[in-house]
Every structure is written in structure tokens, then in C-alpha cells.
Design a protein around this motif. Sequence first.
Motif, PDB file in Angstrom:
ATOM      1  N   TRP A  66      91.384  45.137 -56.106  1.00  0.00           N
ATOM      2  CA  TRP A  66      91.421  46.341 -55.687  1.00  0.00           C
ATOM      3  C   TRP A  66      92.023  46.340 -54.665  1.00  0.00           C
ATOM      4  CZ3 TRP A  66      90.677  50.372 -58.062  1.00  0.00           C
ATOM      5  CH2 TRP A  66      89.460  50.274 -59.231  1.00  0.00           C
ATOM      6  N   ARG A  67      92.416  45.599 -53.835  1.00  0.00           N
ATOM      7  CA  ARG A  67      93.945  45.316 -53.252  1.00  0.00           C
ATOM      8  C   ARG A  67      95.337  45.218 -53.787  1.00  0.00           C
ATOM      9  NH1 ARG A  67      94.597  40.878 -49.777  1.00  0.00           N
ATOM     10  NH2 ARG A  67      93.130  40.019 -51.122  1.00  0.00           N
ATOM     11  N   GLY A  68      95.304  44.369 -54.653  1.00  0.00           N
ATOM     12  CA  GLY A  68      96.631  44.250 -55.684  1.00  0.00           C
ATOM     13  C   GLY A  68      97.012  45.780 -56.733  1.00  0.00           C
ATOM     14  N   PHE A  69      95.390  46.265 -56.979  1.00  0.00           N
ATOM     15  CA  PHE A  69      96.177  47.900 -57.309  1.00  0.00           C
ATOM     16  C   PHE A  69      96.803  48.932 -56.204  1.00  0.00           C
ATOM     17  CE2 PHE A  69      94.251  52.109 -57.928  1.00  0.00           C
ATOM     18  CZ  PHE A  69      94.715  52.264 -59.478  1.00  0.00           C
ATOM     19  N   ILE A  70      96.288  48.757 -55.385  1.00  0.00           N
ATOM     20  CA  ILE A  70      96.653  49.053 -53.777  1.00  0.00           C
ATOM     21  C   ILE A  70      98.284  49.360 -53.815  1.00  0.00           C
ATOM     22  CG2 ILE A  70      95.540  50.196 -52.078  1.00  0.00           C
ATOM     23  CD1 ILE A  70      92.675  50.002 -52.138  1.00  0.00           C
ATOM     24  N   LYS A  71      98.402  48.320 -53.520  1.00  0.00           N
ATOM     25  CA  LYS A  71      99.338  47.559 -52.930  1.00  0.00           C
ATOM     26  C   LYS A  71     100.976  47.826 -54.082  1.00  0.00           C
ATOM     27  CE  LYS A  71     102.248  45.282 -50.400  1.00  0.00           C
ATOM     28  NZ  LYS A  71     103.295  44.924 -51.128  1.00  0.00           N
ATOM     29  N   ALA A  72     100.854  48.056 -54.743  1.00  0.00           N
ATOM     30  CA  ALA A  72     100.987  48.074 -56.619  1.00  0.00           C
ATOM     31  C   ALA A  72     101.361  49.521 -55.933  1.00  0.00           C
ATOM     32  CB  ALA A  72     100.649  47.614 -57.564  1.00  0.00           C
ATOM     33  N   ASN A  73      99.967  50.167 -55.928  1.00  0.00           N
ATOM     34  CA  ASN A  73     100.450  51.947 -55.981  1.00  0.00           C
ATOM     35  C   ASN A  73     101.509  52.092 -54.323  1.00  0.00           C
ATOM     36  OD1 ASN A  73      98.865  53.863 -58.464  1.00  0.00           O
ATOM     37  ND2 ASN A  73      97.772  52.137 -57.423  1.00  0.00           N
ATOM     38  N   ILE A  74     101.402  51.633 -53.928  1.00  0.00           N
ATOM     39  CA  ILE A  74     102.352  52.191 -53.019  1.00  0.00           C
ATOM     40  C   ILE A  74     103.303  51.237 -52.674  1.00  0.00           C
ATOM     41  CG2 ILE A  74     102.047  51.221 -50.167  1.00  0.00           C
ATOM     42  CD1 ILE A  74      99.401  51.194 -49.802  1.00  0.00           C
ATOM     43  N   ASP A  75     103.676  50.030 -52.875  1.00  0.00           N
ATOM     44  CA  ASP A  75     104.719  49.429 -53.701  1.00  0.00           C
ATOM     45  C   ASP A  75     106.325  50.851 -54.275  1.00  0.00           C
ATOM     46  OD1 ASP A  75     105.176  47.939 -51.527  1.00  0.00           O
ATOM     47  OD2 ASP A  75     104.526  46.080 -53.202  1.00  0.00           O
ATOM     48  N   ALA A  76     105.347  51.291 -55.728  1.00  0.00           N
ATOM     49  CA  ALA A  76     105.218  52.419 -56.278  1.00  0.00           C
ATOM     50  C   ALA A  76     106.257  53.325 -55.325  1.00  0.00           C
ATOM     51  CB  ALA A  76     104.551  52.113 -57.550  1.00  0.00           C
ATOM     52  N   PHE A  77     105.091  53.819 -55.452  1.00  0.00           N
ATOM     53  CA  PHE A  77     105.272  55.406 -54.232  1.00  0.00           C
ATOM     54  C   PHE A  77     106.732  54.950 -53.551  1.00  0.00           C
ATOM     55  CE2 PHE A  77     104.177  58.110 -50.148  1.00  0.00           C
ATOM     56  CZ  PHE A  77     104.495  59.681 -51.431  1.00  0.00           C
ATOM     57  N   HIS A  78     106.946  54.032 -53.344  1.00  0.00           N
ATOM     58  CA  HIS A  78     107.853  53.859 -52.286  1.00  0.00           C
ATOM     59  C   HIS A  78     108.948  54.429 -52.806  1.00  0.00           C
ATOM     60  CE1 HIS A  78     111.032  52.322 -49.749  1.00  0.00           C
ATOM     61  NE2 HIS A  78     111.461  51.350 -49.967  1.00  0.00           N
ATOM     62  N   PHE A  79     109.524  53.679 -54.516  1.00  0.00           N
ATOM     63  CA  PHE A  79     110.484  53.969 -54.812  1.00  0.00           C
ATOM     64  C   PHE A  79     110.943  55.416 -55.239  1.00  0.00           C
ATOM     65  CE2 PHE A  79     110.598  49.383 -54.645  1.00  0.00           C
ATOM     66  CZ  PHE A  79     111.852  48.931 -54.939  1.00  0.00           C
ATOM     67  N   PHE A  80     109.498  55.708 -55.407  1.00  0.00           N
ATOM     68  CA  PHE A  80     109.351  57.740 -55.918  1.00  0.00           C
ATOM     69  C   PHE A  80     109.734  57.869 -54.837  1.00  0.00           C
ATOM     70  CE2 PHE A  80     107.028  61.231 -55.753  1.00  0.00           C
ATOM     71  CZ  PHE A  80     106.925  61.984 -56.413  1.00  0.00           C
ATOM     72  N   LEU A  81     109.700  57.672 -53.368  1.00  0.00           N
ATOM     73  CA  LEU A  81     109.870  58.480 -52.231  1.00  0.00           C
ATOM     74  C   LEU A  81     111.231  58.486 -51.756  1.00  0.00           C
ATOM     75  CD1 LEU A  81     107.964  60.269 -50.654  1.00  0.00           C
ATOM     76  CD2 LEU A  81     108.089  58.119 -48.975  1.00  0.00           C
ATOM     77  N   THR A  82     111.624  57.365 -51.760  1.00  0.00           N
ATOM     78  CA  THR A  82     113.031  57.488 -52.283  1.00  0.00           C
ATOM     79  C   THR A  82     113.841  58.741 -53.091  1.00  0.00           C
ATOM     80  OG1 THR A  82     113.279  54.979 -51.876  1.00  0.00           O
ATOM     81  CG2 THR A  82     115.247  56.413 -52.573  1.00  0.00           C
ATOM     82  N   GLU A  83     113.346  58.583 -53.988  1.00  0.00           N
ATOM     83  CA  GLU A  83     113.935  59.293 -55.414  1.00  0.00           C
ATOM     84  C   GLU A  83     113.753  61.388 -55.104  1.00  0.00           C
ATOM     85  OE1 GLU A  83     116.350  58.576 -57.450  1.00  0.00           O
ATOM     86  OE2 GLU A  83     115.727  56.765 -57.046  1.00  0.00           O
ATOM     87  N   ALA A  84     112.589  61.714 -54.477  1.00  0.00           N
ATOM     88  CA  ALA A  84     111.658  62.493 -53.792  1.00  0.00           C
ATOM     89  C   ALA A  84     112.886  62.869 -52.856  1.00  0.00           C
ATOM     90  CB  ALA A  84     110.655  62.639 -53.405  1.00  0.00           C
ATOM     91  N   LYS A  85     113.395  62.421 -51.795  1.00  0.00           N
ATOM     92  CA  LYS A  85     113.824  61.994 -50.990  1.00  0.00           C
ATOM     93  C   LYS A  85     115.687  63.102 -51.162  1.00  0.00           C
ATOM     94  CE  LYS A  85     111.219  60.779 -46.646  1.00  0.00           C
ATOM     95  NZ  LYS A  85     110.885  59.449 -45.964  1.00  0.00           N
ATOM     96  N   LEU A  86     115.601  62.249 -52.223  1.00  0.00           N
ATOM     97  CA  LEU A  86     117.872  62.208 -52.661  1.00  0.00           C
ATOM     98  C   LEU A  86     117.242  63.081 -53.108  1.00  0.00           C
ATOM     99  CD1 LEU A  86     119.859  60.491 -52.913  1.00  0.00           C
ATOM    100  CD2 LEU A  86     119.348  59.515 -54.899  1.00  0.00           C
ATOM    101  N   TYR A  87     116.498  63.370 -53.877  1.00  0.00           N
ATOM    102  CA  TYR A  87     117.017  65.163 -54.927  1.00  0.00           C
ATOM    103  C   TYR A  87     116.468  66.000 -53.769  1.00  0.00           C
ATOM    104  CZ  TYR A  87     115.121  69.173 -57.224  1.00  0.00           C
ATOM    105  OH  TYR A  87     115.010  70.192 -57.921  1.00  0.00           O
ATOM    106  N   GLU A  88     115.549  66.081 -52.626  1.00  0.00           N
ATOM    107  CA  GLU A  88     115.637  66.842 -51.113  1.00  0.00           C
ATOM    108  C   GLU A  88     117.087  67.125 -50.660  1.00  0.00           C
ATOM    109  OE1 GLU A  88     113.299  67.850 -47.568  1.00  0.00           O
ATOM    110  OE2 GLU A  88     112.968  65.789 -48.234  1.00  0.00           O
ATOM    111  N   ARG A  89     117.793  65.922 -50.401  1.00  0.00           N
ATOM    112  CA  ARG A  89     118.521  66.433 -49.853  1.00  0.00           C
ATOM    113  C   ARG A  89     119.925  66.779 -50.519  1.00  0.00           C
ATOM    114  NH1 ARG A  89     119.355  63.365 -45.105  1.00  0.00           N
ATOM    115  NH2 ARG A  89     121.777  63.112 -45.913  1.00  0.00           N
ATOM    116  N   ALA A  90     119.439  67.004 -51.753  1.00  0.00           N
ATOM    117  CA  ALA A  90     121.110  67.623 -52.589  1.00  0.00           C
ATOM    118  C   ALA A  90     120.339  68.275 -52.601  1.00  0.00           C
ATOM    119  CB  ALA A  90     120.578  66.932 -53.942  1.00  0.00           C
TER     120      ALA A  90
END
Length: 270
Positions: free
Chosen positions: A232-256
Motif C-alpha cells: 500500500w505504501r507503493g500504491f500511495i507513492k505512485a499516486n502522489i508521483d502521478a498527481f505531481h505530473f497532473f498538477l504541473t499540467e493543471a498549473k500550465l493550463y491555469e496560467r494560460a
Amino acid sequence: MISRFTMAEQNSLPKVSVYLITLNEGRHLDEVLSSVKGADEVVLVDSGSTDDTLDIAEKHGARIIHQQWLGYAKQKAFALEQCQNDWVINLDGDEVLPDGAFETIQHRIAKGDINGIYLAHDDIFMGHSLPGHRHHRFRRVYRKSKSHWNTSTKVHEHIEVEPPLTHLPIDVKHYGYDSAHGYMDKLNKYSLLKAKQREERGRHCSLARVLLIFPLMFIKFYFIRRMFLAGWRGFIKANIDAFHFFLTEAKLYERAYRRKRGDDVEKSER
């Protein structure tokens, strides 16, 4: 890893500088600096710590230099320039060498046939290592005269080292990901820096990336990088890491989006 070298052998080894950049790294710094005992010098460039970072550094005999924050790559480039020896080891304030690793590194560079060494991370998450997640290697040991920091990046900075390089089977204990709360705080900051960096490089928001980045990166981290081995630690870490990439795209979209509406983009991010 226990040192197996005699005192005479160690005295004949090349001198090595260790350098760090710090800001409130007191939690792990004593362990970090203890792991490089025997270094000819320790250079610590601090950007305004208010905890016990400086007291710990003084206890270990580090040379402390105060420098206002320049950005990750530029701060490390500045710290590298302060080192007096050609061979250097760069550690963060939450990275610890295992027992005997420092002497092993010295003996390898004493052969004189390389300009740098890769080491691996042993990432600590929720208090324990992540099984199967030690494959990612970093340039942590290198000749100052054959290296330079790429200062064009805002985050995930990297150093360029002239070949040849080799790697040693040394896992650097990394506490930077230890708690979900602290890790998310870091990634929230990094994602904004990455979004700004992508803008500066002319890369624009893609709705396809906003839609697909999370599941694709989750697959990468959970299966390809084998975080599933950590339960479960790996499952949680993988979700957090994936969310980091999503958050980058979301902030790029928000800025535009905000820029298109005429909003003050920088003010909205304060």
C-alpha cells in the motif's frame, strides 16, 4: 557497508570536498554529515535557516557560507565553486551515505580513470525503504574541473559531467520523500516551477496531456518502477508521483487560461 581499508591506505587517498545547499535541514543533517566523516572539507551554503541547521554544521566543522536563494541549479553551482578540491561529492540535507561508502568512493576515484560516479537512491517513504525503487542513478561524485551545473532549469536540476563515468553499488538513503504531507508540499512547489519552465521553453498546455498524464504516469511508477512491491505504501507513492505530473499540467493550463482572461497570473499564485 563497513570500511575495510587500513589507516595508511586512507591517508594516501585523494582529497574530497563535500558540498550541500541547505534551508532548515536540521532534522537529518547530523546523520548526513556523520556519513561523510573523513572528507577534506564540507562546504555548506545556507539560504537563511532558522532551525538548528547551522549549529549542527558548526559541530561537524563545516565551512558555512550564507547565500541568498538563487534557484536550485544556480545555488548548487555557487556551492560547487566554493570547493577547494577537484573531486567533490554533492549531497542534499536529507541524503545519507551508508557506512564505509565514503572510503569506497575515495578508493575508486584514486584509480584516476574516471570523471564521475553514479550512486543510487534508497528512497525512504513512511519510515521505510521502497523495495524495487533503487534503480534510479544520480551523478553525485565528480571532478569539479570536468563538470558544470545546467543553470537553465528551475527544478530537477542536473549536472553535466564529461565522460567517462562509472557507478558504484552504493544506495544513498534519501529521507526527502519520507512523509506524504512533506512530499506533497515539495511537489506542489516543484509543479509550479516546472510549469513556468515549460512556458519559458515555449511548450504550451495540451488538454490531451491533462487528461492522460495521470493514468500514464501511475502505470509508469506503480508497474514499470515496481512500486507495487512496497504494498500500500507503493500504491500511495505512485499516486502522489502521478498527481505531481497532473498538477504541473493543471498549473500550465491555469496560467494560460488566466492570461487569456487578462488576469494577473503571478498575483494569483502568491
